[in-house]
Design a protein around this motif. Structure first.
Motif, short mmCIF file in Angstrom:
data_model
loop_
_atom_site.label_atom_id
_atom_site.label_comp_id
_atom_site.label_asym_id
_atom_site.label_seq_id
_atom_site.Cartn_x
_atom_site.Cartn_y
_atom_site.Cartn_z
N SER A 260 -51.35 15.53 -7.26
CA SER A 260 -50.24 15.93 -8.13
C SER A 260 -49.51 14.71 -8.68
CB SER A 260 -49.27 16.83 -7.36
OG SER A 260 -49.91 17.99 -6.88
N GLN B 83 -49.00 13.74 -12.53
CA GLN B 83 -47.64 13.58 -13.05
C GLN B 83 -47.52 12.26 -13.81
OE1 GLN B 83 -44.93 15.35 -13.17
NE2 GLN B 83 -45.26 17.07 -11.80
N GLN C 171 -49.61 20.00 -21.21
CA GLN C 171 -48.40 20.42 -20.52
C GLN C 171 -47.46 21.19 -21.44
OE1 GLN C 171 -45.75 17.28 -19.13
NE2 GLN C 171 -45.46 18.33 -17.19
N TRP D 192 -39.01 10.76 -12.41
CA TRP D 192 -38.87 12.21 -12.33
C TRP D 192 -37.78 12.70 -13.28
CZ3 TRP D 192 -41.94 15.64 -9.89
CH2 TRP D 192 -41.48 16.94 -9.76
#
Length: 493
Positions: free
Chosen positions: A79, A83, A96, A334
């Protein structure tokens, strides 16, 4: 429990978590876990802390030689890879943005990558366990005995398949919990694995104060540990749920014969917007190269790789430098992926909202970006302090590693963050059906505004499916108790 859908989701989640715990206790054929358990019971220091951290993520399955010894970490690593790639590869970025179809393709690619990582890690782990003295410094086969009791290519092949299947099963269980249960499935699997270490941590704590003469601790150490535990938990909750409220004023609009808007509101910006993800990502990134370098160094007998892997162990300044850098990087990464100041500013402008003292449009986006940058720095520094908290207990107070992980670090952050998120989701179900939530005086203020929606979840499992699951789990429990009793009395002199 009065709500049928919520009751079904909770029981379904508990049943699948129980299945995952069963997989963490089934040893691989040809593996004797007792020598490894006895070895690490006598270890302290950086090596014990490093293997203890990985064992914590696997829920104790590693030192038990279980079929789920790889844990869910390969899926998390995959993951992380996607990402990162989504932010730099245009093709993945377009996928996405294509909605559910694009996300399904990304999920499929992540699963394939997880399978590949499992095959690589499983092969290296089995080959390294055949010569544990090189993998675990200080391990003496003459003292502890061999870990691998079957030496054949068939054992290597089947063990790799078993461990890969164990990780893929955990991945599937996590996805099912997310869709048909309560909370984030992968995070809950890690949390339950960490909480599964409570009995061993309680035993180690008892021996610290009531052990043999000469090994017990003073009472002030126990008082210090209790105070530190309370302070760390309170600090985590405050920072995880802390918000910077940006005031927003909506202009009045005339729609037909009605006057719309004119009210004041606020835009909540979380202090720790990324949650526990930077710590999980940083831990996974540090664990993966450390294991690869160590295993390849053992297999190829390259001392330079073995030395490089030692620098990535807890207690070395290189480890803390890299860990802090990764936490800072993933915190900002993030936020950059999940929080879009330009989009937020455009939405405010579209609905007639503006921040007092700031012009709508681009100035608002710059203002939000400036505020979020400062908040992210504060959150990243806090995450770094909590991440190194167990090491202070481990190396300064000489607390056992199994105990130290419950006083901060990755484990405590994951536990508090995941449990708060799960409680928030349960509370959302209650509030949708006009219940007061967990408190009689109304909903829990901070947790109810953490974001997210239960509307994106799949349908809850029906009562028949949940009943069948619990029937088989009960049957497994009865068989286990009977087998354990027979084994106990058959060896009793």
């Amino acid at each position: 429990m009065k709500i049928p859908e919520l009751r079904s989701r909770i029981l379904f989640t508990l049943a699948l978590l129980a299945v995952a715990r069963v997989g963490a206790h089934i040893p691989l054929p040809g593996i004797d876990p007792h020598p490894l358990q006895n070895f690490f019971a006598n270890q302290t220091g950086a090596a014990s802390a490093a293997i203890g951290l990985y064992n914590m993520f696997t829920g104790g399955a590693l030192i038990k030689g279980a079929i789920c010894a790889l844990g869910i970490m390969p899926y998390i690593s995959a993951s992380i890879i996607f990402q990162l790639m989504t932010a730099v590869v245009p093709t993945l970025s377009r996928l996405q943005q294509e909605g559910d179809v694009g996300r399904q393709k990304l999920t499929q690619y992540t699963r394939y990558t997880t399978l590949l990582i499992c095959l690589v890690q499983g092969t290296l782990m089995i080959l390294a366990l055949e010569n544990p003295a090189k993998l675990f410094p200080g391990y003496d086969i003459n003292v502890y005995g061999p870990i691998v009791t079957v030496n054949s290519y068939g054992f290597i092949f089947t063990s790799i398949i078993y461990m890969t299947a164990g990780t893929m099963l955990l991945m599937w269980l996590g996805e099912q919990i997310t869709q048909r249960g309560v909370g984030n499935g992968v995070s809950l699997l890690i949390t339950v694995g960490i909480l599964g270490q409570i009995p061993s941590a309680a035993t180690a704590t008892y021996k610290m104060f009531f052990g043999p003469v000469g090994t017990t601790r003073n009472g002030w150490v126990g008082v210090l540990m209790i105070v530190l535990f309370v302070i760390v938990v309170m600090g985590i909750i405050l920072v995880v749920q802390g918000q910077r409220k940006i005031p927003v004023q909506y202009a009045k609009r005339v729609v037909g014969n009605k006057v719309m808007g004119g009210q004041s509101s606020f835009l909540p910006l979380k202090v720790n917007y990324s949650g526990v993800m930077p710590v999980i990502f940083a831990s996974a990134i540090l664990l993966f190269p450390q294991q690869i370098l160590s295993w390849v160094g053992v297999i190829m007998n390259w001392k330079s790789l073995t030395l490089a892997s030692q620098h990535l162990l807890r207690g070395d300044w290189v480890y803390y430098t890299v860990d802090a850098t990764l936490i800072l990087f993933f915190s900002y990464f993030w936020v950059s992926v999940m929080f879009k100041p330009i989009q937020v500013a455009d939405d405010l402008k579209k609905y007639g909202g503006y921040v007092p003292g700031v012009r709508p449009g681009e100035p608002t986006a710059q203002f939000l970006d400036f505020i979020m940058t400062r908040l992210t720095l504060a959150g990243a520094l806090f995450l770094t302090c909590i991440a190194v908290m167990p090491d202070i207990l481990l190396y300064l107070i000489k607390v056992p590693s199994t105990v130290a992980y419950f006083f901060g670090g990755t484990g405590m952050l994951i536990n508090v963050g995941v449990l708060l998120d799960t409680m928030r989701q349960i509370e959302t179900f209650l509030l949708q059906r006009h219940y007061d939530g967990f408190l009689r005086k109304g909903r829990i203020r901070s947790r109810s505004s953490m974001g997210g929606s239960v509307g994106t979840l799949g349908d809850a499992a029906d009562a028949k499916t949940v009943g069948v699951l619990w029937f088989w789990l009960g049957l497994i429990l009865v068989v286990g108790l009977v087998a354990g009793s027979i084994n106990h009395f058959s060896h009793k002199p």
